[in-house]
Scaffold this motif. Structure first.
Motif, PDB file in Angstrom:
ATOM      1  N   TYR A  34      25.904 -27.723  -7.353  1.00  0.00           N
ATOM      2  CA  TYR A  34      25.869 -27.313  -5.625  1.00  0.00           C
ATOM      3  C   TYR A  34      24.028 -27.276  -5.385  1.00  0.00           C
ATOM      4  CZ  TYR A  34      26.141 -25.476  -1.266  1.00  0.00           C
ATOM      5  OH  TYR A  34      26.411 -25.488   0.135  1.00  0.00           O
ATOM      6  N   PHE A  35      23.373 -26.845  -5.526  1.00  0.00           N
ATOM      7  CA  PHE A  35      21.653 -27.316  -4.797  1.00  0.00           C
ATOM      8  C   PHE A  35      21.397 -28.672  -5.345  1.00  0.00           C
ATOM      9  CE2 PHE A  35      21.809 -23.136  -4.480  1.00  0.00           C
ATOM     10  CZ  PHE A  35      21.774 -22.674  -2.916  1.00  0.00           C
ATOM     11  N   ARG A  79      23.461 -31.652  -5.391  1.00  0.00           N
ATOM     12  CA  ARG A  79      23.853 -32.600  -3.329  1.00  0.00           C
ATOM     13  C   ARG A  79      22.514 -32.903  -2.527  1.00  0.00           C
ATOM     14  NH1 ARG A  79      27.378 -29.931  -0.508  1.00  0.00           N
ATOM     15  NH2 ARG A  79      27.302 -28.896  -2.268  1.00  0.00           N
ATOM     16  N   THR A  87      29.940 -25.649  -6.514  1.00  0.00           N
ATOM     17  CA  THR A  87      30.582 -24.701  -5.001  1.00  0.00           C
ATOM     18  C   THR A  87      31.323 -24.074  -5.565  1.00  0.00           C
ATOM     19  OG1 THR A  87      30.275 -26.860  -4.010  1.00  0.00           O
ATOM     20  CG2 THR A  87      31.766 -25.131  -2.699  1.00  0.00           C
ATOM     21  N   TYR A 124      17.351 -23.524  -4.338  1.00  0.00           N
ATOM     22  CA  TYR A 124      17.259 -24.211  -3.490  1.00  0.00           C
ATOM     23  C   TYR A 124      15.719 -25.024  -3.372  1.00  0.00           C
ATOM     24  CZ  TYR A 124      17.208 -24.471   1.823  1.00  0.00           C
ATOM     25  OH  TYR A 124      17.086 -24.853   3.029  1.00  0.00           O
ATOM     26  N   TYR A 169      20.167 -31.847   4.951  1.00  0.00           N
ATOM     27  CA  TYR A 169      20.728 -31.396   3.440  1.00  0.00           C
ATOM     28  C   TYR A 169      20.631 -29.502   3.682  1.00  0.00           C
ATOM     29  CZ  TYR A 169      19.874 -29.120  -1.196  1.00  0.00           C
ATOM     30  OH  TYR A 169      19.737 -28.228  -2.375  1.00  0.00           O
ATOM     31  N   CYS A 172      23.614 -27.350   2.333  1.00  0.00           N
ATOM     32  CA  CYS A 172      23.891 -25.929   1.963  1.00  0.00           C
ATOM     33  C   CYS A 172      24.485 -24.909   2.775  1.00  0.00           C
ATOM     34  CB  CYS A 172      22.242 -25.942   1.898  1.00  0.00           C
ATOM     35  SG  CYS A 172      21.906 -26.996   0.116  1.00  0.00           S
ATOM     36  N   LEU A 193      20.051 -18.984   2.550  1.00  0.00           N
ATOM     37  CA  LEU A 193      19.080 -19.578   2.430  1.00  0.00           C
ATOM     38  C   LEU A 193      17.892 -18.962   3.356  1.00  0.00           C
ATOM     39  CD1 LEU A 193      20.443 -22.633   2.888  1.00  0.00           C
ATOM     40  CD2 LEU A 193      20.426 -21.855   0.373  1.00  0.00           C
TER      41      LEU A 193
END
Length: 473
Positions: free
Chosen positions: A210-211, A214, A250, A291, A364, A368, A390
């Motif tokens: 995911y992070f 990305r 995701t 993240y 970005y 997210c 986040l």
């Protein structure tokens, strides 16, 4: 140039490799080294056929073919998106000129460095994920892991082709070095920090895809704008493949959150660890860690390198051609909050040209947020009042202006003692990691899935969840 890919050659490609015997021989010389690397550093779990997609065309439609493939027999190759007729440079000092088909001498070192750094991330994630197959929660997930792995392997090929085709002896040496560095190696680690972290469990894998993948999407998006056309076309096709990797992340986190919510409702407690689920606060800590490690990949907020790459036309902004400005940024400014030693924040104005990393990071971060919204909707639908978030952009940072400051997830600047005290509430502890690892029992039966994750809503390529995605015999 044909949009379909030639699988007759030893190295599948759509760049007419056979017309350049010297290049073909050089790449055929690199291929066994790649296969040795894959055998040593690729997936540890042996299988006899995985339901994989293989690219057959780079055109708009119908680019993939699905079938069971023995993973070491996957046909890795070199695929560039179709050239655009009369493509022009969209930004920087060469704006409006025709794009380059060869590397201009004055930008050779910079272009080579950009390609090497991008190339280094691709095999790194395969190395990080080497052991995950041994604890896959379902055959569907195992298949997705292998799909991500073979495509990261192909992305390595994409960069190695550019190094061999356009950078002579130095390029060939760099291509060799891409197989010498290894993720987490004490002697020759991967270039970027996030690619030396361990991916020891499947929650970490979903978070990584995911992070961190990305971040890869945004880096490839800036290189897709490049005036060096072969790099642009290479990245354009890589972005197609990268989309699936982010889908795995995701939907993977979706499914963990869904299952945790079900267990909370079923047992009427947030303490679902003893019922085989992952508690929400641990999921939040994993979000915080992955993240922030991925934010470090964007580099420093102010960067003369990024400014020089932009001005030269080597690396643009995300969606450069859709931007409504002069694409040269000589007179534009951007606002930035800077931490101070006394615990306050100062708002500075920076030249937009120097703040290109910040611009990309902003794109970005808003992307997210879309995941956070999805996971919070799952919470709301389950009538639970917990919400994911986040953390502040300065939290747990090791690169850029926040490095060296102790910043909490809500953005307060604190002293080291306060930060260390809060740390176990904010980041996964060794106990959290050991607990998540304790749930990682492999489930290799068709249609069955581990206790801590919900099944997907759809299978792959219209197949059901209980399809035999992986053969073991």
């Amino acid at each position: 140039m044909s949009t379909s890919i030639n699988y007759e050659d030893k190295i599948p490609n759509n760049v007419d490799l056979s017309s350049d015997r010297r290049l073909q021989r050089a790449l055929e010389g690199w291929q066994p080294k790649f296969m040795n690397w894959w055998g040593e550093m690729g997936p540890a779990l042996e299988t006899h056929g995985v339901y994989l997609r293989t690219a057959v065309s780079v055109g708009r439609d119908g680019w993939a073919h699905f079938d069971h493939v023995n993973v070491p027999d996957y046909r890795w190759g070199i695929f560039l998106a179709e050239p655009k007729a009369d493509r022009r440079i969209a930004f920087g000092e060469h704006k409006g000129q025709p794009v380059w088909q060869q590397v201009p001498g004055e930008y050779r070192a910079d272009l080579q460095r950009l390609i090497v750094i991008q190339g280094d991330t691709e095999p790194a994630s395969v190395e990080q994920q080497k052991l995950l197959g041994l604890t896959a929660p379902s055959l569907y997930d195992l298949r997705n892991l292998f799909q991500v792995n073979v495509e990261e392997g192909r992305h390595l090929w994409a960069m190695v082709y550019l190094l061999h085709a356009y950078f002579g002896r130095e390029g060939r040496e760099e291509a060799e070095a891409l197989l010498v560095r290894n993720s987490g190696s004490p002697d020759s680690p991967r270039i970027l920090g996030a690619f030396n972290e361990e991916t020891a469990d499947w929650l970490a894998f979903y978070m990584f895809t995911y992070f961190t993948d990305r971040d890869g999407k945004y880096q490839l998006g800036t290189l897709k704008e490049s005036a060096f056309d072969p790099l642009s076309r290479t990245c354009e096709f890589m972005l197609k493949e990268e989309a699936h990797h982010m889908f795995v992340g995701t939907t993977g986190v979706d499914r963990v959150v869904t299952r945790s919510a079900q267990l909370i409702r079923e047992h009427d407690t947030l303490d679902i660890g003893k019922h085989g689920g992952i508690p929400l606060d641990i999921i939040q800590k994993y979000i915080n860690f992955h993240y922030t490690v991925s934010l470090d990949l964007f580099g420093s907020e102010t960067s003369t390198n990024a400014a020089n790459y932009f001005t030269a036309g080597l690396k643009g902004r995300w969606m450069e051609e859709r931007r409504k400005d002069d694409h040269q940024l000589t007179e534009h400014g951007i606002q930035l909050d800077r931490p101070n030693a006394d615990g306050t924040w100062t708002n500075d104005e920076l030249s937009a040209l120097l703040a290109l990393n910040l611009d990309l990071r902003g794109e970005y971060i808003s992307d997210c947020q879309s995941g956070i919204k999805r996971w919070n909707k799952i919470m709301a639908d389950a009538e639970l009042d917990f919400r994911f978030a986040l953390p502040h952009v300065g939290f747990n940072r090791h690169v850029g202006m926040h490095a060296g400051f102790h910043i909490t997830p809500d953005g307060s600047i604190v002293d080291e003692a306060t930060w260390q005290k809060g740390r176990k509430k904010w980041l996964p502890t060794s106990e959290d990691l050991a607990f998540v690892r304790s749930l990682m029992h492999p489930v290799y039966e068709r249609g069955k899935i581990a206790s801590w994750v919900a099944p997907p809503t759809n299978g792959i390529n219209n197949k059901p969840f209980d399809y035999e995605y992986v053969y073991f015999h």
